[in-house]
Design a protein around this motif. Structure first.
Motif, PDB file in Angstrom:
ATOM      1  N   CYS A 196       6.277  -3.661   0.810  1.00  0.00           N
ATOM      2  CA  CYS A 196       4.838  -3.510   0.988  1.00  0.00           C
ATOM      3  C   CYS A 196       4.301  -2.425   0.059  1.00  0.00           C
ATOM      4  N   CYS A 199       2.978   0.650   2.758  1.00  0.00           N
ATOM      5  CA  CYS A 199       3.875   1.462   3.597  1.00  0.00           C
ATOM      6  C   CYS A 199       5.335   1.355   3.180  1.00  0.00           C
ATOM      7  N   CYS A 221       3.408  -7.760   5.246  1.00  0.00           N
ATOM      8  CA  CYS A 221       4.225  -6.611   5.654  1.00  0.00           C
ATOM      9  C   CYS A 221       4.578  -6.691   7.135  1.00  0.00           C
ATOM     10  N   CYS A 224       2.527  -2.778   8.519  1.00  0.00           N
ATOM     11  CA  CYS A 224       1.076  -2.542   8.426  1.00  0.00           C
ATOM     12  C   CYS A 224       0.295  -3.841   8.212  1.00  0.00           C
TER      13      CYS A 224
HETATM   14 ZN   LIG Z   1       3.031  -2.252   4.972  1.00  0.00          ZN
END
Ligand SMILES: [Zn+2]
Ligand SMILES: [Zn+2]
Length: 311
Positions: A196, A199, A221, A224
């Motif tokens: 991702c 994050c 993701c 998140c």
């Molecule tokens: Zn993420």
């Protein structure tokens, strides 16, 4: 692909019901047009909740999983709204957009709502999670913050092992992660990211969105819930690009969900094909298509990343 047989590992130990559900994907009483109209006014959590309610009725094999997901998603939706209001208040003063929000330390105040999340799971979860919720409730605020912090810092210090603690931290922090991701100014360029871009966690599923005559692939993701474009014929686990080593499987019963395997690293990811079902909500449909996981794992593939319910 064979018929659906057993419930998977971890929390879901019941052997009931997978054989039951073999109904179509989009045949329900509301028309597609009225559903699309309704969706325009809903936020992302409300859309997932509505889809999980629809699928509960259609996929009896996933009923237990989806009913629990609904409880979690309703908590997440409320928490997301609450956090949104507090983001508004703090950014009105600060007036800045963060370029690296996931590197900032977790704020201890976040634990204030953790106790109520534990109660929700204690009242509605499968046995193993109920028990784990009770143990965590006995631990008190400091140990809660410790657990959330270990998960939050996981990309630097290593992830929590799959299991109840990983579930509690991920499910509780997910609305916060989605909130700061949607307000961040992270941008990326260069090769397709395997993790991702916000994050740095692994993708939990793929999505194919209609584009011209085919579909544009993206990854979502696992934490998140960011979605980013990803090349269509590449393994998100190891980067394999040889189409002969990247088989795709679908089942008659769930035509809009693909199992995308890799014969180099033996991982798989499920991709929700919105060119086949415009009504699907990728995160929910991925979760509901549990028989495909059982099938893939029987063939010797390991899931690249478990979903929220650790499936
Ligand atoms: Zn993420
Ligand atoms: Zn691979």
């Amino acid at each position: 692909m064979s018929k659906f047989e057993h419930y998977p590992r971890r929390f879901w130990t019941s052997s009931r019901a997978l054989r039951a559900g073999r109904r179509g994907t989009d045949n329900h009483s509301m028309s597609n047009r009225s559903i699309s109209r309704r969706r325009k006014t809903q936020n992302e959590w409300q859309r997932r909740i509505a889809r999980a309610e629809e699928l509960c009725a259609q996929y009896r094999f996933a009923g237990e999983i989806l009913r629990f997901y609904l409880v979690i998603a309703r908590f997440q939706e409320n928490f997301y709204e609450e956090l949104g209001r507090s983001f508004e208040r703090s950014s009105a003063g600060a007036g800045r957009v963060d370029s690296e929000p996931f590197r900032r330390p977790l704020h201890p105040e976040l634990t204030n709502r953790f106790e109520s999340f534990l109660s929700v799971v204690e009242q509605n979860g499968p046995d193993q999670l109920r028990e784990a919720a009770r143990e965590l409730q006995d631990g008190g605020d400091d140990s809660h913050f410790q657990l959330l912090k270990v998960f939050w810092n996981g990309t630097e210090t290593g992830p929590l092992p799959p299991g109840p603690h990983d579930f509690f931290a991920c499910a509780f922090l997910q609305p916060y992660a989605a909130g700061i991701r949607s307000r961040s100014s992270v941008r990326w360029s260069g090769p397709t990211p395997y993790r991702c871009p916000f994050c740095k966690r692994k993708p939990g599923l793929g999505v194919l969105r209609p584009l011209g005559d085919g579909g544009q692939r993206s990854l979502v993701c696992s934490f998140c819930l960011a979605e980013w474009e990803f090349r269509r014929i590449v393994c998100p686990g190891c980067g394999e690009e040889n189409p002969a080593k990247l088989p795709v499987y679908t089942a008659e019963e769930l035509k809009h969900v693909r199992v995308e395997g890799c014969d180099s690293c033996r991982s798989y990811i499920k991709t929700v094909d919105l060119t086949k079902s415009g009504l699907a909500e990728p995160i929910v449909d991925e979760m509901a298509s549990i028989p495909l996981d059982l099938w893939a794992q029987k063939q010797g593939y390991a899931k690249l990343q478990c979903n929220l319910l650790q499936l």
